[in-house]
Enzyme design. Structure first.
Site, PDB file in Angstrom:
ATOM      1  N   LEU A 109      13.161  47.306 -11.625  1.00 21.11           N
ATOM      2  CA  LEU A 109      11.881  46.612 -12.360  1.00 21.11           C
ATOM      3  C   LEU A 109      12.740  45.174 -12.862  1.00 21.11           C
ATOM      4  CD1 LEU A 109       9.510  48.891 -14.277  1.00 21.11           C
ATOM      5  CD2 LEU A 109       9.263  47.185 -12.382  1.00 21.11           C
ATOM      6  N   ASP A 110      12.117  43.821 -12.754  1.00 17.69           N
ATOM      7  CA  ASP A 110      13.110  42.822 -13.270  1.00 17.69           C
ATOM      8  C   ASP A 110      12.838  42.864 -14.947  1.00 17.69           C
ATOM      9  OD1 ASP A 110      10.940  41.237 -14.038  1.00 17.69           O
ATOM     10  OD2 ASP A 110      10.217  40.956 -12.053  1.00 17.69           O
ATOM     11  N   LYS A 111      14.153  42.169 -15.124  1.00 19.15           N
ATOM     12  CA  LYS A 111      14.013  42.075 -16.690  1.00 19.15           C
ATOM     13  C   LYS A 111      12.778  41.863 -17.529  1.00 19.15           C
ATOM     14  CE  LYS A 111      16.908  39.498 -20.038  1.00 19.15           C
ATOM     15  NZ  LYS A 111      17.784  38.434 -20.472  1.00 19.15           N
ATOM     16  N   SER A 113       9.541  42.561 -16.637  1.00 19.41           N
ATOM     17  CA  SER A 113       8.636  43.675 -16.355  1.00 19.41           C
ATOM     18  C   SER A 113       9.141  44.951 -17.122  1.00 19.41           C
ATOM     19  CB  SER A 113       8.570  43.808 -14.794  1.00 19.41           C
ATOM     20  OG  SER A 113       8.110  42.680 -14.221  1.00 19.41           O
TER      21      SER A 113
END
Length: 257
Positions: A109-111, A113
């Site tokens: 999960l990107d930073k 999110s």
């Protein structure tokens, strides 16, 4: 252990990281074998000393035992990254949880999110879940910077061309949940896919939360907390993975006829 075993596979089996993450760490020079930087594709044999990120993993074959299998559902907060790379200069999820056993995330999960992230020390499980061809569902709740229209929903659901990735997204399920919010279920995992899809429609994501991966739901799990996946929930996950594997193999046989 075998006479020789690929280093990335051994690290995965010992619960250090996934094979993909091991390859990345090897490329960055963060894994040493007998005091020397490891190289991509390297194999290890019994007695060789392995160090990962400055921490001793151990000697291959020496009192070697597979760690207890762990699978966690984690509610990742915003601002936490899922890799051990230093480029983001942010705390990674492994450091954040400080779990007593070595575990690593399945996917990312990107930073910016938040939400459901699965973490494990089971390399085979990582490979099964990460195979995009298996069509595993992942559900997200999203808010954007402008009203959600029927036109927007149709565009998102039918598939969009993402110029930066030179790919078209697969059809997906999209449902309006509020004036500027929607729910989306994907069966593929392109880099920053939902954010790119929204930008292709002329809007930007404000918040993005993953709430489900296959049969695993985020539910009421508090932000920053985790729970172990066991019992019927775990057995159902394995059954779904086995079913999707069988369907993929069948499709491949039909394609090759």
């Amino acid at each position: 252990m075998p006479v020789e075993e690929r280093l990335n596979k051994w690290l995965s089996r010992m619960g250090v990281c996934s094979r993909r993450e091991a390859d990345r760490l090897i490329e960055e020079g963060k894994i040493l074998v007998d005091g020397r930087p490891a190289v991509t594709g390297q194999k290890v044999s019994e007695g060789q000393r392995v160090v990962c990120g400055g921490r001793i993993v151990g000697k291959a074959g020496e009192k070697e035992k597979t760690p207890r299998q762990v699978l966690l559902a984690v509610n990742k907060p915003r601002g936490i990254v899922c890799t051990t790379s230093d480029k983001d200069r942010a705390q990674n999820i492994v450091e954040f949880l400080a779990y007593p056993e070595r575990i690593y995330p399945i996917g990312r999960l990107d930073k910016d999110s938040q939400g459901l992230l699965l973490m494990t020390n089971q390399g085979d499980l990582v490979n099964k879940i990460m195979r995009c061809g298996n069509g595993h569902e992942k559900e997200y709740e999203v808010t954007i910077d402008r009203p959600v229209t029927e036109e927007f929903l149709k565009k998102m659901a039918s598939g969009l061309w993402l110029a930066e990735l030179e790919r078209k997204t697969l059809p997906c399920k999209v449902r309006k949940t509020g004036d500027k919010s929607f729910s989306i279920i994907l069966t593929q995992g392109l880099n920053r896919q939902i954010r790119r899809m929204c930008e292709a429609c002329g809007c930007y994501v404000r918040t993005l939360k993953r709430v489900r991966i296959m049969n695993i739901h985020l539910g009421n799990l508090k932000e920053g907390s985790f729970r172990e996946i066991t019992g019927e929930e775990y057995r159902t996950l394995l059954a779904q993975l086995e079913q999707s594997k069988s369907l993929s193999e069948r499709d491949l046989r039909l394609k090759n006829k």
